[in-house]
Design a protein around this motif. Structure first.
Motif, short mmCIF file in Angstrom:
data_model
loop_
_atom_site.label_atom_id
_atom_site.label_comp_id
_atom_site.label_asym_id
_atom_site.label_seq_id
_atom_site.Cartn_x
_atom_site.Cartn_y
_atom_site.Cartn_z
N GLU A 248 1.35 -2.98 -4.50
CA GLU A 248 0.83 -2.65 -3.33
C GLU A 248 1.03 -1.11 -2.96
O GLU A 248 -0.02 -0.68 -2.50
CB GLU A 248 1.33 -3.54 -1.93
CG GLU A 248 0.54 -3.33 -0.73
CD GLU A 248 -1.17 -3.47 -0.84
OE1 GLU A 248 -1.82 -2.88 -0.11
OE2 GLU A 248 -1.58 -4.38 -1.77
N MET A 249 2.31 -0.81 -3.14
CA MET A 249 2.80 0.56 -2.67
C MET A 249 1.96 1.57 -3.76
O MET A 249 1.35 2.73 -3.41
CB MET A 249 4.02 0.88 -2.94
CG MET A 249 4.58 2.20 -2.67
SD MET A 249 6.37 2.65 -3.32
CE MET A 249 6.08 2.35 -5.07
N LYS A 250 1.67 1.27 -4.96
CA LYS A 250 1.01 2.13 -6.03
C LYS A 250 -0.44 2.22 -5.63
O LYS A 250 -0.96 3.27 -5.71
CB LYS A 250 1.17 1.44 -7.38
CG LYS A 250 0.33 2.02 -8.45
CD LYS A 250 0.71 1.42 -9.90
CE LYS A 250 -0.03 2.19 -11.10
NZ LYS A 250 -1.19 1.84 -10.80
N ARG A 251 -1.03 1.23 -5.17
CA ARG A 251 -2.40 1.13 -4.76
C ARG A 251 -2.58 2.13 -3.49
O ARG A 251 -3.61 2.94 -3.49
CB ARG A 251 -2.82 -0.22 -4.12
CG ARG A 251 -3.09 -0.98 -5.66
CD ARG A 251 -3.48 -2.34 -5.04
NE ARG A 251 -3.60 -3.46 -6.32
CZ ARG A 251 -3.85 -4.55 -6.21
NH1 ARG A 251 -3.77 -5.27 -5.18
NH2 ARG A 251 -4.00 -5.56 -7.52
N ARG A 252 -1.55 1.96 -2.58
CA ARG A 252 -1.65 2.96 -1.41
C ARG A 252 -1.65 4.26 -1.68
O ARG A 252 -2.30 5.35 -0.89
CB ARG A 252 -0.64 2.50 -0.52
CG ARG A 252 -0.96 0.99 0.25
CD ARG A 252 0.31 0.72 1.29
NE ARG A 252 0.02 -0.37 1.83
CZ ARG A 252 1.07 -1.23 2.46
NH1 ARG A 252 2.15 -0.67 2.93
NH2 ARG A 252 0.61 -2.37 3.03
N ILE A 253 -0.30 4.74 -2.62
CA ILE A 253 -0.51 5.93 -3.06
C ILE A 253 -1.75 6.49 -3.76
O ILE A 253 -2.09 7.71 -3.46
CB ILE A 253 0.79 6.10 -4.04
CG1 ILE A 253 2.12 5.91 -3.05
CG2 ILE A 253 0.92 7.45 -4.47
CD1 ILE A 253 3.20 5.75 -3.99
N GLU A 254 -2.26 5.80 -4.65
CA GLU A 254 -3.36 6.23 -5.58
C GLU A 254 -4.82 6.40 -4.36
O GLU A 254 -5.33 7.39 -4.53
CB GLU A 254 -3.82 5.17 -6.46
CG GLU A 254 -2.78 5.26 -7.31
CD GLU A 254 -3.04 3.88 -8.29
OE1 GLU A 254 -3.95 3.15 -8.11
OE2 GLU A 254 -2.58 3.96 -9.49
N ARG A 255 -4.90 5.52 -3.23
CA ARG A 255 -5.66 5.46 -2.57
C ARG A 255 -5.78 6.84 -1.60
O ARG A 255 -6.76 7.50 -1.30
CB ARG A 255 -5.84 4.47 -1.45
CG ARG A 255 -6.96 4.24 -0.58
CD ARG A 255 -7.37 2.93 -0.13
NE ARG A 255 -6.02 2.32 0.65
CZ ARG A 255 -5.41 1.48 0.04
NH1 ARG A 255 -5.65 0.87 -0.92
NH2 ARG A 255 -4.52 0.91 0.77
N ALA A 256 -4.56 7.27 -1.32
CA ALA A 256 -3.99 8.36 -0.30
C ALA A 256 -4.31 9.70 -1.42
O ALA A 256 -4.87 10.62 -0.81
CB ALA A 256 -2.55 8.27 0.11
N MET A 257 -4.02 9.72 -2.61
CA MET A 257 -4.13 10.77 -3.36
C MET A 257 -5.77 10.90 -3.56
O MET A 257 -6.37 12.05 -3.75
CB MET A 257 -3.46 10.68 -4.53
CG MET A 257 -1.89 10.70 -4.76
SD MET A 257 -1.28 10.88 -6.24
CE MET A 257 -1.61 8.94 -6.86
N GLU A 258 -6.47 9.84 -3.56
CA GLU A 258 -7.92 9.94 -3.82
C GLU A 258 -8.46 10.49 -2.60
O GLU A 258 -9.52 11.45 -2.77
CB GLU A 258 -8.30 8.51 -4.19
CG GLU A 258 -10.01 8.44 -4.52
CD GLU A 258 -10.58 7.02 -4.82
OE1 GLU A 258 -11.70 7.07 -5.08
OE2 GLU A 258 -9.64 6.40 -4.86
N GLN A 259 -7.98 10.14 -1.56
CA GLN A 259 -8.54 10.68 -0.24
C GLN A 259 -8.36 11.97 -0.16
O GLN A 259 -9.23 12.87 0.12
CB GLN A 259 -8.06 9.89 1.02
CG GLN A 259 -8.51 8.27 1.01
CD GLN A 259 -8.04 7.73 2.16
OE1 GLN A 259 -7.01 8.14 2.77
NE2 GLN A 259 -8.49 6.18 2.40
#
Length: 462
Positions: A248-259
């Motif tokens: 879940e942390m990895k998904r949040r980081i990837e989503r933040a980097m994508e944004q």
């Protein structure tokens, strides 16, 4: 008349007792000697109590059961020998002790010989550790009370007892099992064997429980280095919870980097559009010295914008892949020569394939090579494999940087008085290089160069 009061001495700080220092020192030595890994420490937690318990059981068995049984058996054999001596002395009508010998063999399982006129042999060396020798000697002293000689080690399955009698020596030979608990070792064998089986099963299960933790650590480290590793939580409930939390942390980081990347792309598109309009407008007007100055300012602003965006965006979205370092360093040599530097032969020792983010790592090395070419006339590039690390060193013969200022130049937008950092640029070249190296799990350091200038060393995991 006023009288001065004596000033109280300040209380001395309590001194630490010597026993506490010794205890702390012993604890530190033990801590340094113990293994640091979770698997090894877990094995100690399992094995240490089992070994301690089995040691206590073995000691109790040896001390109570084994010695007690051996003492009882030795007492019984000694009583039989004492009875034979009494019969031999009180009934002299049995010539040559034939009847006594027959009774000893048939009823007592003892071989009896009367050695008339013989003497006891000289005492031999006492066995280092023999429960039978000690117990049998004590019982003969207590029950018979005559000079004697025993041999408990000469023949493995027999013991020999010789007792002095008035007309010679009585020799008795008995089986060792009659005076000694010879089958007690079977208990120890079963105890040790069952312990080994139980420990083997425990180690097998423990290893299966440790594997998911090591797998989670490897995946987390790989994610920090930009490597996409397939991961599915396994193991105990707590380990699976940690695995799901990491996902879940990895998904949040990837989503933040994508944004962030999307936002920066939009900003860069809008700014590039305005800069392009400036260039078109300047191209359509009459070319005067003032217009040429404006065009140079627009070009400089465009370069600075690209540098800012590269620093803010990073290259976290790029995946790591095996990269041919020999080809990359040759390209770096060409880039440095285009900047006007004289580059010596590129030296590469070890395997040329290293797993990195190719574009990001190329940018990291280019920033360092460009910095070296800007301040030096000669540049040397070398790469080598060390212990699980790949090192690239870029040397120049420029003025260098004082040792006390080498960490300062890695900060964004920092310029020293005699700085070599991006003169006329954005002040982000070294910052971007270090960020890229650290994103790979490595670092960039500055040292004195053999060429007389500065050496920039990039270290990344191989």
């Amino acid at each position: 008349m006023a009288r001065a009061e004596p000033v109280a001495e300040p209380a001395a700080p309590p001194r630490k007792s010597r026993p506490n220092k010794i205890v702390r020192r012993i604890s530190r030595v033990i801590g340094d000697a113990l293994p640091k890994g979770l698997y090894a420490r877990s094995l100690i937690i399992i094995i240490a109590p089992v070994v301690l318990l089995q040691s206590v059981i073995a000691y109790t068995f040896m001390e109570r059961h084994w010695q007690l049984v051996t003492k009882r058996l030795s007492s019984a054999v000694t009583a039989d020998v004492a009875a034979l001596i009494d019969i031999y002395e009180r009934y002299p009508q049995d010539k040559d002790a034939e009847t006594l010998t027959r009774i000893a063999g048939d009823r007592l399982n003892l071989d009896l010989d009367i050695l008339k006129g013989a003497k006891l042999p000289p005492p031999g060396p006492r066995p280092f550790f023999s429960i039978l020798d000690e117990a049998l000697s004590d019982e003969i002293k207590r029950q018979i009370g005559r000079p004697f000689w025993i041999d408990t080690v000469g023949r493995s399955n027999l013991i020999e007892i010789r007792v002095a009698i008035p007309d010679g020596v009585m020799r008795i030979t008995a089986r060792r099992s009659q005076a000694y608990a010879s089958n007690s070792h079977i208990f120890l064998v079963w105890m040790i064997g069952s312990s080994m089986v139980l420990l083997g099963v425990a180690i097998l299960f423990l290893r299966n429980q440790i594997k998911p933790i090591l797998r989670l650590a490897a995946v987390a480290e790989g994610f920090g280095k930009g490597r996409e590793i397939e991961f599915r939580p396994r193991g105990a409930r707590e380990v699976r919870q940690a695995g799901h939390a990491f996902i879940e942390m990895k998904r949040r980081i990837e989503r933040a980097m994508e944004q962030r990347t999307t936002m920066l792309n939009g900003v860069s598109h809008d700014l590039r559009t305005i800069i392009t309009r400036f260039r078109l407008s300047l191209a359509l007007v009459e070319q005067t010295p003032e217009v040429e100055d404006l065009a140079r300012d627009v070009d400089e602003m465009s370069r600075m914008l690209e540098a800012y965006l590269a620093f803010a965006r990073g290259d976290s979205a790029e995946l790591a892949a095996p990269t041919d370092m020999r080809a990359l360093l040759e390209d770096l040599r060409t880039d440095a020569e285009r900047l006007g530097a004289q580059v010596t032969d590129v030296d590469l020792a070890g395997s040329p394939l290293v797993t990195v983010r190719p574009d990001a790592f190329r940018r990291c090395l280019f920033n360092l090579a460009a910095n070296a070419a800007r301040y030096g006339e000669t540049v040397a590039i070398s790469g080598r494999i060390e212990v699980r690390s790949f090192l690239v060193s870029i040397d120049d013969d420029g003025p260098g940087i004082p040792p006390e200022s080498r960490e300062e130049v890695f900060k964004p937008f920092v310029r020293l008085d005699d700085a070599r950092q991006d003169a006329g640029g954005s002040g982000l070249g070294l910052s971007i290089a270090r960020d890229i190296a650290r994103a790979h799990g490595g670092d960039v350091t500055l040292h004195d160069s053999p060429l007389g200038g500065l050496r920039a060393t990039v270290r990344v995991p191989a």
